[in-house]
Design a protein around this motif. Structure first.
Motif, PDB file in Angstrom:
ATOM      1  N   PRO A 214      49.506 -67.485  26.807  1.00 47.68           N
ATOM      2  CA  PRO A 214      48.567 -68.583  27.044  1.00 47.68           C
ATOM      3  C   PRO A 214      47.318 -68.494  26.177  1.00 47.68           C
ATOM      4  O   PRO A 214      46.741 -69.505  25.779  1.00 47.68           O
ATOM      5  CB  PRO A 214      48.227 -68.439  28.525  1.00 47.68           C
ATOM      6  CG  PRO A 214      48.509 -66.999  28.854  1.00 47.68           C
ATOM      7  CD  PRO A 214      49.655 -66.603  27.985  1.00 47.68           C
ATOM      8  N   THR A 215      46.902 -67.273  25.883  1.00 49.27           N
ATOM      9  CA  THR A 215      45.724 -67.041  25.052  1.00 49.27           C
ATOM     10  C   THR A 215      45.799 -65.626  24.518  1.00 49.27           C
ATOM     11  O   THR A 215      46.621 -64.822  24.970  1.00 49.27           O
ATOM     12  CB  THR A 215      44.425 -67.253  25.850  1.00 49.27           C
ATOM     13  OG1 THR A 215      43.299 -67.201  24.958  1.00 49.27           O
ATOM     14  CG2 THR A 215      44.256 -66.201  26.929  1.00 49.27           C
ATOM     15  N   MET A 216      44.964 -65.302  23.554  1.00 49.25           N
ATOM     16  CA  MET A 216      44.912 -63.935  23.039  1.00 49.25           C
ATOM     17  C   MET A 216      43.468 -63.465  23.010  1.00 49.25           C
ATOM     18  O   MET A 216      42.530 -64.267  23.096  1.00 49.25           O
ATOM     19  CB  MET A 216      45.526 -63.826  21.652  1.00 49.25           C
ATOM     20  CG  MET A 216      44.802 -64.601  20.581  1.00 49.25           C
ATOM     21  SD  MET A 216      45.303 -64.135  18.903  1.00 49.25           S
ATOM     22  CE  MET A 216      44.489 -62.541  18.733  1.00 49.25           C
ATOM     23  N   GLN A 217      43.322 -62.148  22.904  1.00 49.94           N
ATOM     24  CA  GLN A 217      41.981 -61.574  22.948  1.00 49.94           C
ATOM     25  C   GLN A 217      41.657 -60.892  21.628  1.00 49.94           C
ATOM     26  O   GLN A 217      42.488 -60.209  21.041  1.00 49.94           O
ATOM     27  CB  GLN A 217      41.873 -60.571  24.094  1.00 49.94           C
ATOM     28  CG  GLN A 217      40.451 -60.192  24.456  1.00 49.94           C
ATOM     29  CD  GLN A 217      40.379 -59.556  25.838  1.00 49.94           C
ATOM     30  OE1 GLN A 217      41.021 -58.561  26.116  1.00 49.94           O
ATOM     31  NE2 GLN A 217      39.574 -60.131  26.715  1.00 49.94           N
ATOM     32  N   VAL A 218      40.453 -61.134  21.158  1.00 48.38           N
ATOM     33  CA  VAL A 218      39.907 -60.407  20.017  1.00 48.38           C
ATOM     34  C   VAL A 218      39.124 -59.237  20.591  1.00 48.38           C
ATOM     35  O   VAL A 218      38.210 -59.423  21.398  1.00 48.38           O
ATOM     36  CB  VAL A 218      38.997 -61.313  19.162  1.00 48.38           C
ATOM     37  CG1 VAL A 218      38.327 -60.503  18.051  1.00 48.38           C
ATOM     38  CG2 VAL A 218      39.791 -62.476  18.586  1.00 48.38           C
ATOM     39  N   TRP A 219      39.494 -58.023  20.165  1.00 46.30           N
ATOM     40  CA  TRP A 219      38.897 -56.827  20.756  1.00 46.30           C
ATOM     41  C   TRP A 219      37.587 -56.468  20.058  1.00 46.30           C
ATOM     42  O   TRP A 219      37.573 -55.786  19.050  1.00 46.30           O
ATOM     43  CB  TRP A 219      39.886 -55.661  20.689  1.00 46.30           C
ATOM     44  CG  TRP A 219      41.187 -55.947  21.369  1.00 46.30           C
ATOM     45  CD1 TRP A 219      42.378 -56.268  20.780  1.00 46.30           C
ATOM     46  CD2 TRP A 219      41.431 -55.971  22.774  1.00 46.30           C
ATOM     47  NE1 TRP A 219      43.345 -56.486  21.723  1.00 46.30           N
ATOM     48  CE2 TRP A 219      42.794 -56.313  22.961  1.00 46.30           C
ATOM     49  CE3 TRP A 219      40.637 -55.750  23.906  1.00 46.30           C
ATOM     50  CZ2 TRP A 219      43.375 -56.428  24.219  1.00 46.30           C
ATOM     51  CZ3 TRP A 219      41.221 -55.864  25.161  1.00 46.30           C
ATOM     52  CH2 TRP A 219      42.567 -56.193  25.311  1.00 46.30           C
ATOM     53  N   GLY A 220      36.490 -56.968  20.592  1.00 45.46           N
ATOM     54  CA  GLY A 220      35.175 -56.592  20.097  1.00 45.46           C
ATOM     55  C   GLY A 220      34.571 -57.609  19.140  1.00 45.46           C
ATOM     56  O   GLY A 220      35.262 -58.149  18.281  1.00 45.46           O
ATOM     57  N   LEU A 288      44.169 -72.111  17.561  1.00 47.32           N
ATOM     58  CA  LEU A 288      44.530 -70.963  18.392  1.00 47.32           C
ATOM     59  C   LEU A 288      43.609 -70.831  19.600  1.00 47.32           C
ATOM     60  O   LEU A 288      42.396 -71.001  19.489  1.00 47.32           O
ATOM     61  CB  LEU A 288      44.458 -69.686  17.545  1.00 47.32           C
ATOM     62  CG  LEU A 288      45.350 -68.525  17.981  1.00 47.32           C
ATOM     63  CD1 LEU A 288      46.820 -68.886  17.833  1.00 47.32           C
ATOM     64  CD2 LEU A 288      45.028 -67.288  17.157  1.00 47.32           C
ATOM     65  N   SER A 289      44.195 -70.507  20.736  1.00 43.55           N
ATOM     66  CA  SER A 289      43.420 -70.218  21.939  1.00 43.55           C
ATOM     67  C   SER A 289      43.152 -68.717  22.006  1.00 43.55           C
ATOM     68  O   SER A 289      44.084 -67.918  22.141  1.00 43.55           O
ATOM     69  CB  SER A 289      44.197 -70.659  23.187  1.00 43.55           C
ATOM     70  OG  SER A 289      43.551 -70.191  24.366  1.00 43.55           O
ATOM     71  N   TYR A 290      41.880 -68.337  21.877  1.00 41.54           N
ATOM     72  CA  TYR A 290      41.544 -66.912  21.959  1.00 41.54           C
ATOM     73  C   TYR A 290      40.173 -66.737  22.593  1.00 41.54           C
ATOM     74  O   TYR A 290      39.350 -67.654  22.623  1.00 41.54           O
ATOM     75  CB  TYR A 290      41.582 -66.254  20.581  1.00 41.54           C
ATOM     76  CG  TYR A 290      40.533 -66.731  19.601  1.00 41.54           C
ATOM     77  CD1 TYR A 290      39.293 -66.097  19.498  1.00 41.54           C
ATOM     78  CD2 TYR A 290      40.783 -67.815  18.762  1.00 41.54           C
ATOM     79  CE1 TYR A 290      38.336 -66.537  18.604  1.00 41.54           C
ATOM     80  CE2 TYR A 290      39.829 -68.261  17.859  1.00 41.54           C
ATOM     81  CZ  TYR A 290      38.615 -67.615  17.781  1.00 41.54           C
ATOM     82  OH  TYR A 290      37.664 -68.050  16.895  1.00 41.54           O
ATOM     83  N   SER A 291      39.967 -65.531  23.117  1.00 43.09           N
ATOM     84  CA  SER A 291      38.677 -65.181  23.692  1.00 43.09           C
ATOM     85  C   SER A 291      38.227 -63.848  23.106  1.00 43.09           C
ATOM     86  O   SER A 291      39.025 -63.104  22.540  1.00 43.09           O
ATOM     87  CB  SER A 291      38.763 -65.077  25.218  1.00 43.09           C
ATOM     88  OG  SER A 291      39.701 -64.066  25.590  1.00 43.09           O
ATOM     89  N   ILE A 292      36.946 -63.577  23.223  1.00 43.46           N
ATOM     90  CA  ILE A 292      36.386 -62.322  22.729  1.00 43.46           C
ATOM     91  C   ILE A 292      36.268 -61.346  23.892  1.00 43.46           C
ATOM     92  O   ILE A 292      35.675 -61.658  24.928  1.00 43.46           O
ATOM     93  CB  ILE A 292      34.999 -62.528  22.095  1.00 43.46           C
ATOM     94  CG1 ILE A 292      35.052 -63.636  21.021  1.00 43.46           C
ATOM     95  CG2 ILE A 292      34.482 -61.222  21.516  1.00 43.46           C
ATOM     96  CD1 ILE A 292      35.886 -63.304  19.815  1.00 43.46           C
TER      97      ILE A 292
END
Length: 342
Positions: A214-220, A288-292
């Motif tokens: 559903p979404t991905m995460q950017v690490w930092g 793209l769906s992403y969060s930090i």
């Protein structure tokens, strides 16, 4: 025709290397216990090269089973050793599993190389051996810092093990330190098949874009880089694969200057995580769906390669741009979806 044993042959880089070896005149046999790979990937490679690939389903941590491969193939002229667990985050959570698997399998395959007089050995190493370097780009002589993860530590220790093994035998070795392989074969018949949720950036991007995630995460976002995200050197998997063929050529033709030789395999360019996301969005046309999120344990801040030695001594030249890498990765993801629905 030299016979080459590729360990981890059903893995992402292993399968692309098998194709490159065969297309350059080598006979190849594969071994993979398929604990982290999908044996069906062999079918795609066989379509590309037009012949069957002999594959042993063997756990290299079992020395007796490993020896059966060499008993049945006493004319092996070289080994390319990929077989290892490779997820940085998982290695932080399960360090003993990584030490047992990655180092135990390496020791066993080197025992077999010595016992059965295999003359040439190429080790799949990693830029993680540099830790958090004081200066970038890194050269082969850059001092190694403490590894940031147990995975990185297994690569540092693996290099020491191979170096000691070649010094005490007639084995000739090459250590290939590669950076971040991405993309897929232009035929779109082989590519990366992560098991479970992907730990690497590009499959996480493509799986999010296609809706598997559903979404991905950017690490930092607080690293001392251009935009606060980590910097890495991304390189097309076919470019990486061809470097292994060139490394074997060097050893077989006895052109290596020292034993073992060490080569960095990277493009020489560093891109941040957010820059890679933007390159994918531009190439694919998909937002793209992403969060930090917070920093991830085991990640180094920034690293990319000085690849001059590989260019001059191996005659190796990475050919694919970041946009081409993203395009091939996206086409592979689309192919996986089409195959699943057809």
């Amino acid at each position: 025709m030299s016979k080459i044993l590729v360990t981890g042959g059903c893995g992402y880089i292993g399968i692309h290397t098998i194709v490159d070896l065969v297309q350059n005149g080598y006979e190849v046999i594969s071994v993979d216990n398929n604990s982290r790979s999908n044996i069906s990937i062999l079918e795609g490679a066989e379509k590309i090269i037009g012949k069957k690939i002999k594959n042993y389903v063997v756990d290299l941590c079992n020395l007796k089973e490993t020896e059966t491969i060499f008993e049945e193939n006493k004319d092996i002229n070289g080994i390319i050793h990929f077989a290892a667990y490779k997820a940085v985050g998982e290695s932080v959570e399960k360090p003993l599993m990584y030490y047992e698997n990655n180092l135990g399998s390496l020791v066993n395959i080197l025992k077999c190389a010595e016992k059965y007089a295999v003359p040439n050995f190429v080790f799949s190493s990693s830029c993680t051996v540099y830790g958090n370097p004081d200066a970038i780009p890194v050269t082969e002589e850059t001092p190694q810092k403490p590894a940031e993860s147990p995975y990185g530590a297994t690569k540092q220790m693996g290099e020491v093990i191979v170096t000691d093994a070649v010094k005490s035998s007639s084995l000739q070795g090459i250590l290939l330190r590669y950076f971040n392989p991405v993309g897929a074969h232009p035929s779109v018949l082989i590519g990366e098949i992560p098991l479970g949720r992907p730990a690497n950036l590009v499959p996480a991007i493509t799986q999010t874009a296609i809706g598997k995630l559903p979404t991905m995460q950017v690490w930092g976002e607080d690293y001392p880089t251009r935009d606060g995200s980590c910097v890495r050197d991304y390189i097309h998997v076919c470019d990486i694969a061809h470097a292994h063929t060139l490394a074997l050529n060097l050893l077989i033709n006895k052109k290596n200057k020292v034993n073992p030789e060490i080569f960095n395999l990277g493009t020489g360019d560093g891109f941040t995580v957010l820059e890679v996301i933007k390159a994918f969005e531009k190439t694919s046309g998909v937002k793209l769906s992403y969060s930090i999120g917070p920093r991830r344990a085991g990640d180094v801040v920034a690293i990319y390669a000085n690849n001059n030695k590989a260019k001059t001594e191996l005659g190796w030249l990475p050919a694919k741009s970041l946009e081409e890498m993203m395009d091939s990765a996206w086409k592979w993801e689309l192919t996986l979806k089409n195959n699943k629905t057809s």
